[in-house]
Design an enzyme around this catalytic site. Structure first.
Site, PDB file in Angstrom:
ATOM      1  N   CYS A 282      30.926 -44.379 -11.837  1.00 18.84           N
ATOM      2  CA  CYS A 282      30.692 -43.680 -13.125  1.00 18.84           C
ATOM      3  C   CYS A 282      30.749 -45.007 -14.734  1.00 18.84           C
ATOM      4  O   CYS A 282      30.725 -45.854 -15.077  1.00 18.84           O
ATOM      5  CB  CYS A 282      32.163 -43.274 -13.637  1.00 18.84           C
TER       6      CYS A 282
ATOM      7  N   CYS B 192      40.124 -44.046 -15.240  1.00 21.12           N
ATOM      8  CA  CYS B 192      40.342 -44.514 -13.450  1.00 21.12           C
ATOM      9  C   CYS B 192      40.056 -46.115 -14.076  1.00 21.12           C
ATOM     10  O   CYS B 192      39.869 -46.784 -15.291  1.00 21.12           O
ATOM     11  CB  CYS B 192      38.924 -44.589 -12.946  1.00 21.12           C
TER      12      CYS B 192
ATOM     13  N   GLN C 181      50.009 -29.789  -7.135  1.00 24.25           N
ATOM     14  CA  GLN C 181      49.433 -30.733  -6.889  1.00 24.25           C
ATOM     15  C   GLN C 181      48.157 -30.999  -7.242  1.00 24.25           C
ATOM     16  O   GLN C 181      46.957 -29.864  -7.085  1.00 24.25           O
ATOM     17  CB  GLN C 181      49.504 -31.517  -5.733  1.00 24.25           C
TER      18      GLN C 181
ATOM     19  N   TYR D 150      63.393 -27.913  -7.618  1.00 19.81           N
ATOM     20  CA  TYR D 150      62.238 -27.903  -8.103  1.00 19.81           C
ATOM     21  C   TYR D 150      60.765 -27.304  -7.326  1.00 19.81           C
ATOM     22  O   TYR D 150      59.934 -27.691  -7.142  1.00 19.81           O
ATOM     23  CB  TYR D 150      62.122 -29.223  -8.272  1.00 19.81           C
TER      24      TYR D 150
ATOM     25  N   GLU E 231      64.716 -23.291  -8.638  1.00 16.73           N
ATOM     26  CA  GLU E 231      63.533 -23.813  -9.542  1.00 16.73           C
ATOM     27  C   GLU E 231      64.057 -23.271 -11.313  1.00 16.73           C
ATOM     28  O   GLU E 231      64.580 -22.451 -11.488  1.00 16.73           O
ATOM     29  CB  GLU E 231      62.159 -23.155  -9.268  1.00 16.73           C
TER      30      GLU E 231
ATOM     31  N   ASP F 175      61.209 -33.098  -5.281  1.00 14.18           N
ATOM     32  CA  ASP F 175      60.268 -33.309  -6.293  1.00 14.18           C
ATOM     33  C   ASP F 175      60.060 -32.956  -7.687  1.00 14.18           C
ATOM     34  O   ASP F 175      59.545 -32.331  -7.964  1.00 14.18           O
ATOM     35  CB  ASP F 175      59.260 -32.179  -5.262  1.00 14.18           C
TER      36      ASP F 175
ATOM     37  N   CYS G  84      56.332 -37.856  -8.382  1.00 14.70           N
ATOM     38  CA  CYS G  84      55.209 -38.433  -9.134  1.00 14.70           C
ATOM     39  C   CYS G  84      54.947 -39.886  -9.933  1.00 14.70           C
ATOM     40  O   CYS G  84      54.571 -40.182 -10.290  1.00 14.70           O
ATOM     41  CB  CYS G  84      54.555 -37.719  -9.226  1.00 14.70           C
TER      42      CYS G  84
ATOM     43  N   GLU H 114      52.183 -41.769  -5.544  1.00 18.71           N
ATOM     44  CA  GLU H 114      53.281 -41.409  -5.287  1.00 18.71           C
ATOM     45  C   GLU H 114      53.792 -41.797  -4.147  1.00 18.71           C
ATOM     46  O   GLU H 114      53.407 -42.552  -2.751  1.00 18.71           O
ATOM     47  CB  GLU H 114      52.375 -39.227  -4.580  1.00 18.71           C
TER      48      GLU H 114
END
Length: 573
Positions: A198, A207, A391, A424, A445, A495, A522, A565
């Site tokens: 890039c 990044c 995701q 979750y 949830e 999660d 995460c 993760e």
């Protein structure tokens, strides 16, 4: 040896004309004038008449508009520093790393003196530093030159041992952020600029690792997990199992299935201009945030995004440019890679399923946040709201799901688990993907719209309501709907969002006390803190009531970035 980095674009002076970088205009108030006059009068042996024979104090009052009351000294309020970062946040992780670099006592001393935000650098100042360590966020950490005092410099895309010349672009608590202008002494064994794909790498904040081999990236990400548990779990080394190697993504570029570029409204000065056809104005920045800067960097394409997203993004940029003067406010765009929802989902999943058919191979770009997106994960089809959470690397999701299955099956030869609670649960990824292992599954949830998506997905995949149910639990009583589940045969999958689990949730989990907990995260730092809390809370319990951390492994959902993760297994013993 000096090494230039062609992929790291030095930002022009105009790039920094944001509010944080503008020089303040010098203004002298009447109060300042009065204060200065009083200070002069108070100086020992000062004869005002002799010092200013042609201007008396009363004449000065007339010329400035000051009144005697204005000359009273006012005690300035002491400036309060902002509160410390939220625990386990990216800013908190970096602050702890800076404390480690400079020394906790040194940082505390500077803070107590009220100088934690008193940077020795001015914006755009250039300085040469040597990188001493790599932060969890993917930036190098260096000490400021000794004459600047105890202060850190955070440098993106710089590696430990490298000497770099940087431009200061931001000042914050106990550190300044610098943009690399030149690598004076490079780590030639680790840095490989030929890997960079890039042209905005180093200027874009997306990044951090494109100049590294993928093997090195995975090594660094494992180290992030190791360090997170050392710092945030507060557990003895004996309580933390050997952290396994990070699972690599099948795709290291063109993997990201959702991107959110953005742009600002046109400046007032150009709203009456005419933009020639096909011309992209220099002031129009459509793209992503700069590294260490909230300003937008104009980017034509993103190499970590899927091809279908880049194709749509390029087309959308042309439309925006053509109509930019009609925008009254900035816009955040959303592009989601999806299977074509024009195909009938129920027919797709009706046996025999042909995964080579166009229904399973044709991808489209969804740009409406409220529209439906569709993905296949392993043998299961999922639909969800495009702007909602799912995701963003579909290539690695089947590997993560298989690993969770492996953890659940481990040690189940005597009494395998029969019930699953997916907290979750979102659109039902784990509840549905793991359903074949259990007789009863409950997804919980807080979001009602996610519950609707999960119920729809269970139906699409032919899972009866008698086996899988989804319920909107409240944060204060989230386990109330599964009280009848046999706790010694129940697995709970967690999660949570980046901030991790709150105290109320953890208290309910400990009260429910399932035999097995799989914690998918995460944010490995909040995961470490939560797991440390769980283990310490049960350490004094009798046999069979204590939790043990048995396995811990990272997954690389975002190659070329510093993000990792992690999946952890806890069991009662």
């Amino acid at each position: 040896m000096s090494t230039s980095i062609p992929h790291i674009r030095a930002l022009s002076h105009s790039d920094y004309q944001e509010p944080a970088f503008k020089r303040q205009r010098l203004e002298i108030s009447q109060e300042d004038i009065a204060t200065n006059v009083e200070n002069l009068i108070a100086m020992e042996n000062l004869d005002v008449t002799a010092a200013t024979p042609t201007v008396s104090l009363s004449e000065l009052e007339v010329s400035t508009g000051l009144q005697p009351a204005d000359r009273k000294m006012k005690k300035k309020k002491k400036r309060r520093d902002p509160p410390l970062p939220e625990p386990c946040s990216g800013a908190d992780v970096q602050y702890r790393e800076i404390r480690e670099l400079l020394g906790g006592d040194v940082v505390d001393s500077v803070t107590e003196a009220g100088n934690a935000f008193l940077s020795p650098f001015s914006p755009t100042e250039e300085v040469t530093v040597t990188i001493e360590s790599m932060g969890s966020g993917g930036a190098g950490l260096a000490r400021a030159p000794s004459e600047k005092g105890p202060w850190a410099v955070v440098v993106p895309v710089a590696l430990p041992g490298e000497t770099v010349r940087v431009k200061i672009v931001k000042n914050d608590r106990m550190h300044s952020c610098g943009q690399v202008l030149e690598v004076l002494v490079a780590d030639i064994e680790t840095r490989d600029e030929s890997l960079v794909r890039c042209k905005y790498f180093g200027s874009c904040g997306g990044c951090q690792y494109q100049m590294l081999t993928y093997e090195k990236q995975l090594e660094l990400k494992r180290n992030v997990i190791v360090k997170a548990y050392e710092i945030y779990s507060s557990l003895p080394e004996s309580s933390i199992p050997t952290i396994e190697s990070t699972v690599q993504s099948p795709l290291v570029y063109n993997y990201r299935t959702k991107i959110t570029p953005h742009f600002n409204r046109p400046p007032k000065a150009v709203r009456n201009d005419i933009i020639p056809a096909g011309e992209h104005p220099s002031w129009l920045q459509i793209g992503f945030n700069m590294a260490n800067n909230r300003s937008t960097l104009d980017i034509e394409e993103c190499p970590i995004a899927t091809p279908i997203l880049n194709e749509q993004y390029k087309s959308e940029r042309q439309i925006i440019t053509k109509n930019i003067l009609s925008y009254q406010k900035g816009v955040s765009l959303m592009f989601r890679d999806s299977l074509d929802t024009a195909f009938n989902a129920k027919q797709m999943m009706a046996p025999p399923i042909d995964k080579l058919s166009e229904a399973f191979t044709k991808h489209v770009c969804v740009s409406d946040q409220n529209a439906t997106a569709r993905e296949m994960v392993g043998d299961y089809l999922f639909e969800y709201t495009a702007g909602g959470f799912f995701q963003n690397n579909n290539a690695i999701l089947p590997l993560m799901v298989d690993f969770v299955k492996e953890l659940i099956r481990s040690g189940d030869d005597v009494a395998p688990p029969t019930h699953l609670v997916d907290t979750y649960c979102g659109a039902g990824l784990f509840a549905i993907s793991l359903s074949s292992l259990f007789g009863k599954v409950a997804g919980i949830e807080l979001s009602k719209s996610s519950i609707e998506s999960a119920e729809r997905n269970a139906e699409l995949n032919g899972i009866p309501k008698s086996k899988v149910s989804f319920q909107a639990g409240t944060a204060s009583n989230i386990f109330s709907t599964v009280r009848s589940f046999p706790r010694d045969r129940t697995v709970v999958v967690i999660d949570p969002p980046r901030k991790g689990c709150d105290d109320v949730f953890l208290a309910q989990l400990l009260q429910f006390r399932p035999a097995t907990v799989v914690y998918v995260s995460c944010n490995v730092h909040s995961q470490a803190a939560d797991i440390g809390h769980i283990l310490k809370a049960t350490a004094s319990e009798p046999e069979g009531k204590r939790y043990k951390l048995e396995r811990l492994r990272g997954f690389d959902l975002f190659p070329q970035t510093a993000h990792v993760e992690s999946v952890a297994l806890l069991k009662l013993y």
